[in-house]
Every structure is written in structure tokens, then in C-alpha cells.
Design an enzyme around this catalytic site. Structure first.
Site, PDB file in Angstrom:
ATOM      1  CB  SER A 165      -0.779   0.079   1.267  1.00  0.00           C
ATOM      2  OG  SER A 165      -1.357   1.250   1.497  1.00  0.00           O
ATOM      3  CE1 TYR A 178      -3.851  -2.568   5.436  1.00  0.00           C
ATOM      4  CE2 TYR A 178      -3.579  -0.224   5.365  1.00  0.00           C
ATOM      5  CZ  TYR A 178      -3.890  -1.432   4.816  1.00  0.00           C
ATOM      6  OH  TYR A 178      -4.094  -1.596   3.426  1.00  0.00           O
TER       7      TYR A 178
HETATM    8  N1  LIG Z   1      -8.657  -0.243  -0.583  1.00  0.00           N
HETATM    9  C1  LIG Z   1      -7.622   0.312  -0.504  1.00  0.00           C
HETATM   10  O1  LIG Z   1      -7.738   1.774  -0.262  1.00  0.00           O
HETATM   11  C2  LIG Z   1      -6.401  -0.226  -0.276  1.00  0.00           C
HETATM   12  C3  LIG Z   1      -5.202   0.715  -0.522  1.00  0.00           C
HETATM   13  C4  LIG Z   1      -4.022   0.215  -0.562  1.00  0.00           C
HETATM   14  C5  LIG Z   1      -3.831  -1.073  -0.338  1.00  0.00           C
HETATM   15  N2  LIG Z   1      -4.791  -1.854  -0.148  1.00  0.00           N
HETATM   16  C6  LIG Z   1      -4.453  -3.288  -0.094  1.00  0.00           C
HETATM   17  O2  LIG Z   1      -5.200  -3.966  -1.017  1.00  0.00           O
HETATM   18  C7  LIG Z   1      -5.474  -5.581  -0.716  1.00  0.00           C
HETATM   19  C8  LIG Z   1      -6.976  -5.739  -0.911  1.00  0.00           C
HETATM   20  O3  LIG Z   1      -7.718  -5.077  -0.269  1.00  0.00           O
HETATM   21  P1  LIG Z   1      -9.250  -4.502  -0.577  1.00  0.00           P
HETATM   22  O4  LIG Z   1      -9.211  -2.953  -0.828  1.00  0.00           O
HETATM   23  O5  LIG Z   1      -9.523  -5.131  -1.891  1.00  0.00           O
HETATM   24  O6  LIG Z   1     -10.233  -4.958   0.615  1.00  0.00           O
HETATM   25  P2  LIG Z   1     -11.569  -5.588   0.529  1.00  0.00           P
HETATM   26  O7  LIG Z   1     -12.392  -5.353  -0.503  1.00  0.00           O
HETATM   27  O8  LIG Z   1     -11.705  -5.599   2.132  1.00  0.00           O
HETATM   28  O9  LIG Z   1     -11.041  -7.237   0.360  1.00  0.00           O
HETATM   29  C9  LIG Z   1     -10.351  -8.059   1.472  1.00  0.00           C
HETATM   30  C10 LIG Z   1     -10.206  -9.194   0.455  1.00  0.00           C
HETATM   31  O10 LIG Z   1      -9.340  -9.999   1.682  1.00  0.00           O
HETATM   32  C11 LIG Z   1     -10.259 -11.213   2.173  1.00  0.00           C
HETATM   33  N3  LIG Z   1      -9.903 -11.452   3.561  1.00  0.00           N
HETATM   34  C12 LIG Z   1     -10.044 -10.616   4.312  1.00  0.00           C
HETATM   35  N4  LIG Z   1      -9.855 -11.346   5.665  1.00  0.00           N
HETATM   36  C13 LIG Z   1      -9.114 -12.536   5.451  1.00  0.00           C
HETATM   37  C14 LIG Z   1      -8.665 -13.657   5.890  1.00  0.00           C
HETATM   38  N5  LIG Z   1      -8.704 -13.666   7.281  1.00  0.00           N
HETATM   39  N6  LIG Z   1      -8.606 -14.794   5.262  1.00  0.00           N
HETATM   40  C15 LIG Z   1      -8.583 -14.785   3.843  1.00  0.00           C
HETATM   41  N7  LIG Z   1      -9.201 -13.900   3.298  1.00  0.00           N
HETATM   42  C16 LIG Z   1      -9.562 -12.698   3.773  1.00  0.00           C
HETATM   43  C17 LIG Z   1     -11.724 -10.603   1.952  1.00  0.00           C
HETATM   44  O11 LIG Z   1     -12.455 -12.030   1.619  1.00  0.00           O
HETATM   45  P3  LIG Z   1     -13.392 -12.646   2.915  1.00  0.00           P
HETATM   46  O12 LIG Z   1     -13.985 -11.682   3.860  1.00  0.00           O
HETATM   47  O13 LIG Z   1     -14.369 -13.356   2.206  1.00  0.00           O
HETATM   48  O14 LIG Z   1     -12.553 -13.440   3.489  1.00  0.00           O
HETATM   49  C18 LIG Z   1     -11.639 -10.041   0.506  1.00  0.00           C
HETATM   50  O15 LIG Z   1     -11.543 -10.939  -0.355  1.00  0.00           O
HETATM   51  C19 LIG Z   1      -5.089  -5.385   0.714  1.00  0.00           C
HETATM   52  O16 LIG Z   1      -3.862  -6.006   0.926  1.00  0.00           O
HETATM   53  C20 LIG Z   1      -5.156  -4.068   1.326  1.00  0.00           C
HETATM   54  O17 LIG Z   1      -4.348  -3.780   2.219  1.00  0.00           O
HETATM   55  C21 LIG Z   1      -6.039  -1.415  -0.264  1.00  0.00           C
END
Ligand SMILES: NC(=O)c1ccc[n+]([C@@H]2O[C@H](COP(=O)([O-])OP(=O)(O)OC[C@H]3O[C@@H](n4cnc5c(N)ncnc54)[C@H](OP(=O)(O)O)[C@@H]3O)[C@@H](O)[C@H]2O)c1
Length: 295
Positions: A165, A178
Site C-alpha cells: 500500500s 496496519y
Molecule cells: N482499498 C484500498 O484503499 C487499499 C489501498 C492500499 C492497499 N490496499 C490493499 O489491497 C488489498 C486488498 O484490499 P481491498 O481494498 O480489495 O479490500 P477488501 O475489499 O476488503 O477485500 C479484502 C479481501 O481479503 C479477504 N480476506 C479478509 N480477511 C481474510 C482472511 N482472514 N482470510 C482470507 N481472506 C481474507 C476478503 O475476503 P473474505 O472476507 O471473503 O475473507 C476480501 O476478498 C489489501 O492487501 C489491502 O491492504 C487497499
């Protein structure tokens, strides 16, 4: 050179490396990355806790792109999750060519106000599972590359994409743990990139900035207590300003294809990450606190 014995490497490369495994593929960036890899002709293994969402996505991807899509339900923050997942792959005789460590969650609030078990789960998922899967699957990737990899021309080199991130570039008061987990992901993955650089395995750190996904509405991200109409309206305004997940994922996907070490989608995000390198740490901390308070 990796320090595996030749026997361990041979064992690791027992199966042909065919599939792309994406953790956290049920929503957000993981789901978008799954679409991109499927559209590029890669068979997939989708991992998350929500089996129903993974199953529906798998059906769509099989139909749209005619690729094999396997679903594995797993809570990667649970004890033994990595060992169990690696065992499940082995039993199903699926070799992982590309690993995308994407699953993670954040938590908003003062460290003193949060329960320690939230942080432990976060470290287990964001750091331990990512490290365990990278270490677990790397020997087979190295062995495959060393053996001449018959499908490299068609599918590209084996490799690992770890999702960090822009949070990785500075401390994050109000999201302290985080941000620290993401700093770990960046440091670990850059180091790994360098270690395997000339061995036919690509390793990319994907560093998205704020992106429009369900991340901000997860249970641990929502401030406790009553939320006013005004706060709700501000929160949806902020969500609307974030980059859309498919554009961000495409930048990460393209960078991984080229074997880039780090990629940050969006000019503004790149600028902020770079600027932090030149500002005094005291300023960086205060700016970060101000930005996260507004969130
Ligand atoms: N959105 C942002 O602004 C942003 C910015 C920078 C980086 N990121 C990074 O991008 C990545 C994806 O995030 P996102 O924004 O797409 O978030 P999201 O929409 O909340 O998706 C998170 C995913 O992780 C899975 N997950 C959560 N806890 C889990 C567990 N204990 N075991 C297995 N799977 C799990 C969730 O599925 P289930 O709930 O079905 O398990 C979901 O598929 C992360 O690494 C996040 O830190 C996001």
C-alpha cells in the site's frame, strides 16, 4: 542460490506450475486481479473466507474466459492456515505458478482503544500468511525456472505479487499497526525481488493508494459509536474520490507482467510516496496524522 537441498527442490517441483493463486479474491482488488489473470488465460485458485462469493466468481470466470478456476475457503489469519492451504494444494495436485498475496485488513482508531486480538489477527494475515505462502511456494518456482520452464514463453515466468500500500511509505497514526504491516510487506518483497532477480522468478510489490473497495467499510475500519448523517455523507464523498479498483488492479497486473520491483498506481499517489522520502520524519508523522484524522 536458495538454501534448499536438491532433493527439497525436486520435491517442491513435483507438479507442473500451472495456476495463479490469489488470496482475498472474493472482493475488491483481489477480485479485479482474478479477472485480469483469467482474461490473460491463466487457470486460477481463488482463496478467501466467503466461499459463496468465490464460487459465484469462479462460475463467471470459467464461462467468460474458459479457464480452470478452483476455490479454496480459508481464513488465512487462523492458526496453521498456511500449512493447511499448502497441503490442500498438494492433495489437489495443483502447482502454483504465480502467487498473489492480496488478502489483508486494516483497523482504524488509537492503539490504546483497540483489542490486542484484532492486531494479532492483522499481523497473522497481513504479515505471517503472506510470508508463509511466499516461502512455501518459492522453492518450486525457482526449481521450475532452473529446469527450463516449458511454458514460460506462453505464461510468463513464475512469480509473486505482494500487495502492500502507499501506507508502506510512512507511519500511520490512527492506523498504526496496519501501516506497519504494509511497511513490512514492502521491505520483505523488495528484498525478495533482489534475492531472486537472476533466477527466472519475478517478484513485485504492488502499492495502491486509496482505492474504492469494501476495505473502508470492514468492521474494524468503522469508528465505534454512533455515526451522524454528516459523517456518512463525508465518508461516501471520500469513497467517490478514491481510485476505482479495476484501474488500480490493471496497473499492478501490468507491472507484474514486466517484472517491476515496485508499482504505485496513480500520479498523485506516486508523488506523495516520493515526497515523504524528502520531508523530515516529524513532518511526515504530523501530515499522516492529519490525513488519517480527516478519514
Ligand atoms: N482499498 C484500498 O484503499 C487499499 C489501498 C492500499 C492497499 N490496499 C490493499 O489491497 C488489498 C486488498 O484490499 P481491498 O481494498 O480489495 O479490500 P477488501 O475489499 O476488503 O477485500 C479484502 C479481501 O481479503 C479477504 N480476506 C479478509 N480477511 C481474510 C482472511 N482472514 N482470510 C482470507 N481472506 C481474507 C476478503 O475476503 P473474505 O472476507 O471473503 O475473507 C476480501 O476478498 C489489501 O492487501 C489491502 O491492504 C487497499
Amino acid at each position: 542460490m536458495n538454501d534448499q537441498s536438491p532433493a527439497e527442490n525436486a520435491e517442491a517441483f513435483r507438479l507442473p506450475l500451472t495456476h495463479v493463486m490469489i488470496t482475498g479474491a472474493s472482493a475488491g482488488l483481489g477480485l479485479e486481479l482474478a479477472r485480469l489473470f483469467a482474461a490473460d488465460g491463466h487457470p486460477l485458485v481463488l482463496v478467501a473466507r466467503s466461499e459463496d462469493k468465490l464460487t459465484s466468481l469462479a462460475q463467471v470466470l470459467r464461462k467468460d474466459f474458459e479457464v480452470d478456476v478452483q476455490v479454496i475457503k480459508a481464513d488465512l489469519a487462523a492458526p496453521n492456515a498456511v500449512t493447511d492451504l499448502l497441503k490442500a494444494l498438494d492433495e489437489a495436485e495443483i502447482g502454483i505458478r504465480i502467487l498473489v498475496n492480496n488478502a489483508a485488513f486494516g483497523s482504524y482508531g488509537l492503539v490504546v482503544d483497540r483489542q490486542i486480538d484484532v492486531y494479532q489477527r492483522m499481523i497473522d494475515l497481513n504479515i505471517n500468511a503472506l510470508t508463509g505462502l511466499s516461502r512455501g511456494l518459492l522453492p518450486a518456482m525457482l526449481a521450475c525456472a532452473a529446469a527450463g520452464d516449458p511454458i514460460a514463453a506462453q505464461r510468463g515466468q513464475p512469480g509473486i505479487m505482494n500487495v502492500a500500500s502507499t501506507a508502506a511509505f510512512q507511519p500511520g497514526p490512527l492506523m498504526a499497526v496496519y501501516f506497519a504491516t504494509k511497511a513490512y510487506v514492502l521491505s520483505f518483497t523488495e528484498a525478495l525481488h533482489e534475492e531472486v532477480l537472476d533466477q527466472g522468478v519475478r517478484v513485485t510489490t504492488f502499492c495502491p493508494g486509496p482505492t474504492r473497495t469494501g476495505f473502508f467499510s470492514q468492521q474494524d475500519m468503522v469508528p465505534t459509536g454512533e455515526i451522524s448523517e454528516k459523517q456518512l455523507a463525508e465518508s461516501s464523498k471520500r469513497q467517490a474520490k478514491r481510485m476505482d479498483a479495476s484501474s488500480a488492479a490493471l496497473v499492478g497486473f501490468n507491472a507484474f507482467k514486466k517484472g517491476q520491483a515496485i508499482v504505485i498506481p496513480g500520479f498523485k499517489n506516486q508523488l506523495i510516496a516520493q515526497a515523504y522520502r524528502f520531508l523530515p520524519r516529524s513532518v511526515v508523522r504530523r501530515v499522516a496524522m492529519g490525513m488519517l484524522k480527516a478519514d
